[in-house]
Design an enzyme around this catalytic site. Structure first.
Site, PDB file in Angstrom:
ATOM      1  N   TYR A 122      -1.820  -0.594  10.298  1.00  0.00           N
ATOM      2  CA  TYR A 122      -1.949  -1.130   8.932  1.00  0.00           C
ATOM      3  C   TYR A 122      -0.766  -0.680   8.066  1.00  0.00           C
ATOM      4  O   TYR A 122      -0.159  -1.492   7.349  1.00  0.00           O
ATOM      5  CB  TYR A 122      -3.279  -0.643   8.351  1.00  0.00           C
ATOM      6  CG  TYR A 122      -3.455  -0.825   6.864  1.00  0.00           C
ATOM      7  CD1 TYR A 122      -3.858  -2.041   6.334  1.00  0.00           C
ATOM      8  CD2 TYR A 122      -3.237   0.249   5.984  1.00  0.00           C
ATOM      9  CE1 TYR A 122      -4.039  -2.195   4.973  1.00  0.00           C
ATOM     10  CE2 TYR A 122      -3.418   0.105   4.619  1.00  0.00           C
ATOM     11  CZ  TYR A 122      -3.821  -1.125   4.114  1.00  0.00           C
ATOM     12  OH  TYR A 122      -4.000  -1.267   2.759  1.00  0.00           O
TER      13      TYR A 122
ATOM     14  N   SER B 246       0.848  -1.195   0.000  1.00  0.00           N
ATOM     15  CA  SER B 246       0.000   0.000   0.000  1.00  0.00           C
ATOM     16  C   SER B 246       0.883   1.243   0.000  1.00  0.00           C
ATOM     17  O   SER B 246       1.978   1.225   0.580  1.00  0.00           O
ATOM     18  CB  SER B 246      -0.886   0.034   1.250  1.00  0.00           C
ATOM     19  OG  SER B 246      -1.561   1.282   1.337  1.00  0.00           O
TER      20      SER B 246
HETATM   21  P1  NAP Z   1     -11.426  -5.813   0.397  1.00  0.00           P
HETATM   22  O1  NAP Z   1     -12.314  -5.310  -0.684  1.00  0.00           O
HETATM   23  O2  NAP Z   1     -11.735  -5.502   1.819  1.00  0.00           O
HETATM   24  O3  NAP Z   1     -11.274  -7.408   0.220  1.00  0.00           O
HETATM   25  C1  NAP Z   1     -10.478  -8.109   1.119  1.00  0.00           C
HETATM   26  C2  NAP Z   1     -10.355  -9.541   0.665  1.00  0.00           C
HETATM   27  O4  NAP Z   1      -9.439 -10.210   1.554  1.00  0.00           O
HETATM   28  C3  NAP Z   1     -11.647 -10.321   0.730  1.00  0.00           C
HETATM   29  O5  NAP Z   1     -11.629 -11.260  -0.330  1.00  0.00           O
HETATM   30  C4  NAP Z   1     -11.542 -11.042   2.086  1.00  0.00           C
HETATM   31  O6  NAP Z   1     -12.303 -12.239   2.134  1.00  0.00           O
HETATM   32  C5  NAP Z   1     -10.075 -11.349   2.114  1.00  0.00           C
HETATM   33  N1  NAP Z   1      -9.511 -11.575   3.454  1.00  0.00           N
HETATM   34  C6  NAP Z   1      -9.458 -10.724   4.494  1.00  0.00           C
HETATM   35  N2  NAP Z   1      -8.827 -11.292   5.553  1.00  0.00           N
HETATM   36  C7  NAP Z   1      -8.482 -12.542   5.159  1.00  0.00           C
HETATM   37  C8  NAP Z   1      -7.828 -13.629   5.781  1.00  0.00           C
HETATM   38  N3  NAP Z   1      -7.394 -13.544   7.055  1.00  0.00           N
HETATM   39  N4  NAP Z   1      -7.642 -14.760   5.090  1.00  0.00           N
HETATM   40  C9  NAP Z   1      -8.062 -14.874   3.792  1.00  0.00           C
HETATM   41  N5  NAP Z   1      -8.684 -13.867   3.145  1.00  0.00           N
HETATM   42  C10 NAP Z   1      -8.896 -12.727   3.815  1.00  0.00           C
HETATM   43  O7  NAP Z   1      -9.923  -5.313   0.172  1.00  0.00           O
HETATM   44  P2  NAP Z   1      -9.207  -4.537  -1.054  1.00  0.00           P
HETATM   45  O8  NAP Z   1      -9.438  -3.086  -0.895  1.00  0.00           O
HETATM   46  O9  NAP Z   1      -9.510  -5.216  -2.331  1.00  0.00           O
HETATM   47  O10 NAP Z   1      -7.679  -4.778  -0.645  1.00  0.00           O
HETATM   48  C11 NAP Z   1      -6.902  -5.830  -1.187  1.00  0.00           C
HETATM   49  C12 NAP Z   1      -5.453  -5.548  -0.832  1.00  0.00           C
HETATM   50  O11 NAP Z   1      -5.084  -4.271  -1.359  1.00  0.00           O
HETATM   51  C13 NAP Z   1      -5.200  -5.480   0.690  1.00  0.00           C
HETATM   52  O12 NAP Z   1      -3.966  -6.086   0.994  1.00  0.00           O
HETATM   53  C14 NAP Z   1      -5.136  -3.991   0.955  1.00  0.00           C
HETATM   54  O13 NAP Z   1      -4.342  -3.690   2.068  1.00  0.00           O
HETATM   55  C15 NAP Z   1      -4.518  -3.490  -0.343  1.00  0.00           C
HETATM   56  N6  NAP Z   1      -4.773  -2.073  -0.595  1.00  0.00           N
HETATM   57  C16 NAP Z   1      -6.039  -1.619  -0.812  1.00  0.00           C
HETATM   58  C17 NAP Z   1      -6.234  -0.262  -1.040  1.00  0.00           C
HETATM   59  C18 NAP Z   1      -7.586   0.345  -1.297  1.00  0.00           C
HETATM   60  O14 NAP Z   1      -7.679   1.580  -1.421  1.00  0.00           O
HETATM   61  N7  NAP Z   1      -8.647  -0.436  -1.393  1.00  0.00           N
HETATM   62  C19 NAP Z   1      -5.137   0.613  -1.033  1.00  0.00           C
HETATM   63  C20 NAP Z   1      -3.878   0.095  -0.802  1.00  0.00           C
HETATM   64  C21 NAP Z   1      -3.709  -1.246  -0.589  1.00  0.00           C
HETATM   65  P3  NAP Z   1     -13.800 -12.257   2.802  1.00  0.00           P
HETATM   66  O15 NAP Z   1     -14.650 -11.349   1.989  1.00  0.00           O
HETATM   67  O16 NAP Z   1     -14.225 -13.677   2.735  1.00  0.00           O
HETATM   68  O17 NAP Z   1     -13.631 -11.752   4.212  1.00  0.00           O
END
Ligand code: NAP
Length: 249
Positions: free
Chosen positions: A158, A144
């Site tokens: 985080y 991130s």
């Molecule tokens: P999201 O929409 O909240 O989706 C999270 C995903 O991770 C879901 O599929 C969830 O499964 C799964 N998950 C969570 N905890 C888990 C665990 N302990 N074991 C297995 N699966 C798990 O997240 P996102 O925004 O797409 O983020 C994805 C990645 O990008 C993350 O690493 C996040 O830190 C990074 N990121 C995101 C952003 C942003 O702006 N969105 C920015 C920077 C970095 P369930 O639905 O079954 O719980």
């Protein structure tokens, strides 16, 4: 030639789901890992089958060592190979200053984002290393922009977990370079997903987007494109490298 296999942790929603679909279009069979939301995971596997690739959804909490071993054993049984690991699953909790954090919360964030990524790397290396008779492979860690910016008053826990992931990328890339495995990372910024609701602010991207040089939030598909590049042979001369997908900051 046998179809290569990619595992996307947290592949059921957001960036992980977009990456799963992108890698399916790139020609991979797909393993969707998820923690709780089975319906979302099954929906993505159906979409991948419609693209013409095989997909399975496997529930496993990546912070749990037994779950991770079961996840990879299921991949062995179903596909018999693993070529790509996308360490995408990640969590954050409600926005708050450091002074209000608790050990319980900090440890939960680190257990998923850091320990979980390590555990998946360990199992992936065992199935990819040319030194162990396998075909090599690619690991991409989804970090991130927070690792550079610190996320003050939101979630420094985080941000620190993503800093640890960045160090994992650098160190592991050096360790396994001669085993046919490349390890790279993407650092997304403000991306439209449901994660911001977990932080207590579903509309966070729209509130902050005008602070960015590019004046908009990013899409999961834009992050998936950078991940696809690192997985492909187009990036064959890159390891331990980072791509910012963060609107210029
Ligand atoms: P999201 O929409 O909240 O989706 C999270 C995903 O991770 C879901 O599929 C969830 O499964 C799964 N998950 C969570 N905890 C888990 C665990 N302990 N074991 C297995 N699966 C798990 O997240 P996102 O925004 O797409 O983020 C994805 C990645 O990008 C993350 O690493 C996040 O830190 C990074 N990121 C995101 C952003 C942003 O702006 N969105 C920015 C920077 C970095 P369930 O639905 O079954 O719980």
């Amino acid at each position: 030639m046998a179809v290569k296999v990619a595992l996307i942790t947290g592949g059921s929603r957001g960036i992980g789901a977009a990456t799963a679909k992108r890698l399916a279009k790139d020609g991979y069979n797909i393993v969707i890992n998820y923690r709780a939301n089975r319906l979302a995971a099954e929906q993505i596997t159906r979409q991948i089958e419609n693209i013409g690739r095989q997909a399975i959804a496997i529930q496993a909490d990546i912070s749990n060592e037994d779950d991770v071993q079961r996840l990879f054993q299921s991949i062995d049984e179903h596909f018999g190979r693993l070529d790509v690991l996308i360490n995408n699953a990640g969590i954050l909790f409600t926005q708050s200053p450091v002074v209000e954090l608790t050990a319980e919360r900090i440890n939960r964030v680190l257990a998923t984002n850091v320990t979980g990524s390590f555990l998946c790397c360990i199992e992936a290396i065992k199935r990819m290393s040319t030194r162990q008779g396998h075909r090599g492979g690619n690991i991409v860690n989804v970090s991130s922009a927070a690792s550079r910016l610190g996320a003050p008053n939101e979630y420094v826990d985080y941000a620190a977990s993503k800093g640890a992931m960045d160090t994992l990328t650098i160190g592991l890339a050096l360790e396994v370079a001669e085993e046919g495995i490349r390890v790279n990372s993407v650092r997304p910024g403000l991306i439209y997903t449901e994660m911001h609701a977990d932080g207590g602010e579903p509309n966070r991207v729209d509130r902050l987007k005008n602070n960015l040089p590019l004046k908009r939030g990013g899409t999961p598909e834009e992050v998936a494109a950078a991940i696809s590049f690192f997985v492909s042979e187009e990036s064959a001369y890159s390891t331990g490298a980072f791509i910012e997908v963060s609107g210029g900051r």
